[in-house]
Design a protein around this motif. Sequence first.
Motif, PDB file in Angstrom:
ATOM      1  N   UNK A  29       0.830  -1.185   0.175  1.00  0.00           N
ATOM      2  CA  UNK A  29       0.026   0.103  -0.032  1.00  0.00           C
ATOM      3  C   UNK A  29       0.860   1.201   0.187  1.00  0.00           C
ATOM      4  N   UNK A  30       1.924   1.148   0.864  1.00  0.00           N
ATOM      5  CA  UNK A  30       2.651   2.527   0.657  1.00  0.00           C
ATOM      6  C   UNK A  30       3.573   2.656  -0.693  1.00  0.00           C
ATOM      7  N   UNK A  31       4.168   1.349  -0.881  1.00  0.00           N
ATOM      8  CA  UNK A  31       4.772   1.479  -2.294  1.00  0.00           C
ATOM      9  C   UNK A  31       3.726   2.058  -3.379  1.00  0.00           C
ATOM     10  N   UNK A  47       1.276   1.680 -17.063  1.00  0.00           N
ATOM     11  CA  UNK A  47       0.612   0.793 -16.043  1.00  0.00           C
ATOM     12  C   UNK A  47       1.830  -0.059 -15.399  1.00  0.00           C
ATOM     13  N   UNK A  48       2.990  -0.414 -16.142  1.00  0.00           N
ATOM     14  CA  UNK A  48       4.190  -0.982 -15.344  1.00  0.00           C
ATOM     15  C   UNK A  48       4.778  -0.446 -14.534  1.00  0.00           C
ATOM     16  N   UNK A  49       4.512   0.878 -14.438  1.00  0.00           N
ATOM     17  CA  UNK A  49       5.151   1.645 -13.555  1.00  0.00           C
ATOM     18  C   UNK A  49       4.486   1.504 -12.196  1.00  0.00           C
ATOM     19  N   UNK A  50       3.319   1.281 -12.030  1.00  0.00           N
ATOM     20  CA  UNK A  50       2.548   1.059 -10.774  1.00  0.00           C
ATOM     21  C   UNK A  50       2.665  -0.496 -10.373  1.00  0.00           C
ATOM     22  N   UNK A  51       2.911  -1.449 -11.445  1.00  0.00           N
ATOM     23  CA  UNK A  51       2.858  -2.811 -10.889  1.00  0.00           C
ATOM     24  C   UNK A  51       4.475  -3.283 -10.502  1.00  0.00           C
ATOM     25  N   UNK A  52       5.438  -3.131 -11.224  1.00  0.00           N
ATOM     26  CA  UNK A  52       6.709  -3.468 -11.198  1.00  0.00           C
ATOM     27  C   UNK A  52       7.474  -2.981  -9.639  1.00  0.00           C
ATOM     28  N   UNK A  53       6.997  -1.765  -9.156  1.00  0.00           N
ATOM     29  CA  UNK A  53       7.561  -1.551  -7.819  1.00  0.00           C
ATOM     30  C   UNK A  53       6.969  -2.340  -6.729  1.00  0.00           C
ATOM     31  N   UNK A  54       5.455  -2.529  -6.854  1.00  0.00           N
ATOM     32  CA  UNK A  54       4.685  -3.447  -5.939  1.00  0.00           C
ATOM     33  C   UNK A  54       5.112  -4.683  -5.908  1.00  0.00           C
ATOM     34  N   UNK A  55       5.610  -5.235  -7.235  1.00  0.00           N
ATOM     35  CA  UNK A  55       6.060  -6.528  -7.131  1.00  0.00           C
ATOM     36  C   UNK A  55       7.369  -6.938  -6.350  1.00  0.00           C
ATOM     37  N   UNK A  56       8.091  -5.611  -6.701  1.00  0.00           N
ATOM     38  CA  UNK A  56       9.398  -5.901  -6.117  1.00  0.00           C
ATOM     39  C   UNK A  56       9.527  -5.816  -4.656  1.00  0.00           C
ATOM     40  N   UNK A  57       8.562  -4.819  -4.259  1.00  0.00           N
ATOM     41  CA  UNK A  57       8.469  -4.742  -2.563  1.00  0.00           C
ATOM     42  C   UNK A  57       7.693  -6.059  -2.075  1.00  0.00           C
ATOM     43  N   UNK A  58       6.749  -6.564  -2.649  1.00  0.00           N
ATOM     44  CA  UNK A  58       6.150  -7.786  -2.015  1.00  0.00           C
ATOM     45  C   UNK A  58       7.237  -9.019  -2.063  1.00  0.00           C
TER      46      UNK A  58
END
Length: 89
Positions: A29-31, A47-58
């Motif tokens: 959520x924070x990312x 759209x990948x700009x929002x997906x990739x950082x969340x995936x890496x953080x997870x």
Amino acid sequence: MNPQTVLTAGQEALVLMLTVSMPLLGTVMVVGLVVSIFQAITQISESTLSFVPKLLAAVLVFAMAGPWMLSTLVDYLRRTIESIPTLVA
């Protein structure tokens, strides 16, 4: 087995689920919020700009908190299985 025992077991399971999932959900959520603010400031709608950082953080959270999450769930499962004879009798 009475209704109070069932409600207590269900409540314990829900609290455990929230406790175990909070590090992952909070981080994602924070990312997501930081990336959304960045996208709003720069007006980039990729759209990948929002997906990739969340995936890496997870993945990072799973790498750091994964052993704790697994041991917590295994302990709960062990306690639950060991308490079956007392619940049935």
